[in-house]
Design a protein around this motif. Sequence first.
Motif, PDB file in Angstrom:
ATOM      1  N   ASN A  92       0.824  -1.211   0.000  1.00  0.00           N
ATOM      2  CA  ASN A  92       0.000   0.000   0.000  1.00  0.00           C
ATOM      3  C   ASN A  92       0.857   1.258   0.000  1.00  0.00           C
ATOM      4  O   ASN A  92       0.544   2.230  -0.699  1.00  0.00           O
ATOM      5  N   ARG A  93       1.942   1.240   0.758  1.00  0.00           N
ATOM      6  CA  ARG A  93       2.821   2.408   0.766  1.00  0.00           C
ATOM      7  C   ARG A  93       3.532   2.553  -0.567  1.00  0.00           C
ATOM      8  O   ARG A  93       3.753   3.668  -1.039  1.00  0.00           O
ATOM      9  N   GLY A  94       3.875   1.442  -1.196  1.00  0.00           N
ATOM     10  CA  GLY A  94       4.458   1.512  -2.530  1.00  0.00           C
ATOM     11  C   GLY A  94       3.494   2.096  -3.545  1.00  0.00           C
ATOM     12  O   GLY A  94       3.898   2.735  -4.520  1.00  0.00           O
ATOM     13  N   ASN A  95       2.214   1.897  -3.311  1.00  0.00           N
ATOM     14  CA  ASN A  95       1.177   2.444  -4.190  1.00  0.00           C
ATOM     15  C   ASN A  95       0.704   3.818  -3.734  1.00  0.00           C
ATOM     16  O   ASN A  95      -0.249   4.371  -4.292  1.00  0.00           O
ATOM     17  N   MET A  96       1.353   4.357  -2.691  1.00  0.00           N
ATOM     18  CA  MET A  96       1.027   5.682  -2.175  1.00  0.00           C
ATOM     19  C   MET A  96      -0.440   5.792  -1.772  1.00  0.00           C
ATOM     20  O   MET A  96      -1.137   6.761  -2.101  1.00  0.00           O
ATOM     21  N   VAL A  97      -0.926   4.776  -1.064  1.00  0.00           N
ATOM     22  CA  VAL A  97      -2.309   4.775  -0.597  1.00  0.00           C
ATOM     23  C   VAL A  97      -2.328   4.243   0.839  1.00  0.00           C
ATOM     24  O   VAL A  97      -1.567   3.328   1.188  1.00  0.00           O
ATOM     25  N   GLU A  98      -3.174   4.823   1.676  1.00  0.00           N
ATOM     26  CA  GLU A  98      -3.226   4.419   3.076  1.00  0.00           C
ATOM     27  C   GLU A  98      -3.948   3.081   3.231  1.00  0.00           C
ATOM     28  O   GLU A  98      -4.826   2.731   2.439  1.00  0.00           O
ATOM     29  N   ASP A  99      -3.580   2.349   4.292  1.00  0.00           N
ATOM     30  CA  ASP A  99      -4.233   1.072   4.584  1.00  0.00           C
ATOM     31  C   ASP A  99      -5.750   1.246   4.709  1.00  0.00           C
ATOM     32  O   ASP A  99      -6.530   0.406   4.258  1.00  0.00           O
ATOM     33  N   GLU A 100      -6.174   2.358   5.319  1.00  0.00           N
ATOM     34  CA  GLU A 100      -7.595   2.577   5.553  1.00  0.00           C
ATOM     35  C   GLU A 100      -8.373   2.743   4.254  1.00  0.00           C
ATOM     36  O   GLU A 100      -9.537   2.351   4.155  1.00  0.00           O
TER      37      GLU A 100
END
Length: 438
Positions: free
Chosen positions: A269-277
């Motif tokens: 998710n961080r690699g995709n620049m998006v938060e877990d939530e």
Amino acid sequence: MNSQNFFAVTDPSNGPFAPSGESGTPPRWDLSDLYASLDDPAIEQDFAALTSAARAFSEGWKGKLGQADGVALASAFAEYERIEEGLGRIGSFAQLGFAAHTTDPTWGRFTQGVQERITDISADLLFFSLELNRLDDEVLEKISTSPDMAKWQPFLRDLRVFRPYQLSDEVEQVLMDKSVTGRNAWNRLFDETMASLTITLDGETKPLGAAFNTLTSAEREKRAAAAEQISAVLADNSRLLTMITNTLAKDKAIGDKLRGYPRPSSSRNRGNMVEDEVVDALVSAVDEAYPRLSHRYYAMKAKWLGLEKLEHWDRNAPLPGVADTVIPWENGKEIVLNAYTGFDPELGGLVNRFLTHPWIDAEAAPGKSSGAFAHPTVPSVHPYILMNYHGRARDVMTLAHELGHGVHQILAGQKQGYLNSATPLTLAETASVFGEFC
């Protein structure tokens, strides 16, 4: 793609990277825009130059980034990008050649050697990202106010996302070194295993991919036979495939634990620049709607096919009334090109570059990686596309999908440069799905 646009690239096992002589046969790509062949002297020359450059870069900058001003740090970024792009060029050549000839031991040895040498050279570059992330926000902000650093702001922004999960230099070095004999080795074993699997259909031995293609046949007996073959060959290899999967899962779990990621999907998710939530919200929405929508769809499809119950080999069956015909490669190209050009002529022109140059490997050849991808390589060259074209409607959609990636990669690389052209999946798949719906 016209055959006279191809230039031979030596392959020690399978001959040149060139298309079949038959008109309309899906093409094989030509990698000579990267390197002429496996034994191209330029590969060794580039490795030698990059080794020296990486060593000099480390000697000149390691431990000194915090004392640099914006102008100096911008020059360091430019040199770092130049070295990384050089390594990316060699690595792309090896990866693409291996994907097109996965079961060829010569390509396997070459690719392994390239991975090892790139890892060795990267040891002199590893400090750069680690040291940048150790800089205090105030120090980095002061350096970044220089106009010379404007180009590198996106790279720094994305790098800092991983700052809380960064380990000591020594541990990071060990993890990088071990990846060659760890995760990368298991991935290669999986690729080679899957590419070597064969099935028997209509009395002929064919690649496993041919069975998956047959699952789209209008004839239910053929679909059932293909499904039986797929199940049998995967069952025969289940012990190895299970071991690969479990080993990779454990390898990831160890890394996640060391870095302190809160859950298995967090690093992705961080690699995709998006938060877990945000991902949680998406998963919840799909979980809530999927049973209702999927059951309704499959009930309707069973009714359309005149079946009381769908078997798993019926899921991809064409609907009644849909012609079960093979779409020749030339026709598939024309459909995709017209769709893109109809939306925007400039976009169509970029797509046409792929279709009139040897940048696509589309023939469903034995020993080749299954599936499809678009590889951006490096901005100084161009992307390459791999797929396995069987002439089905879904293959035309796959071509449109991967060309969406390819066009995006050309535009991103030309305008942003090597370090800034990397795109998270959350954005990259927008371009490709757009291509399918053109």
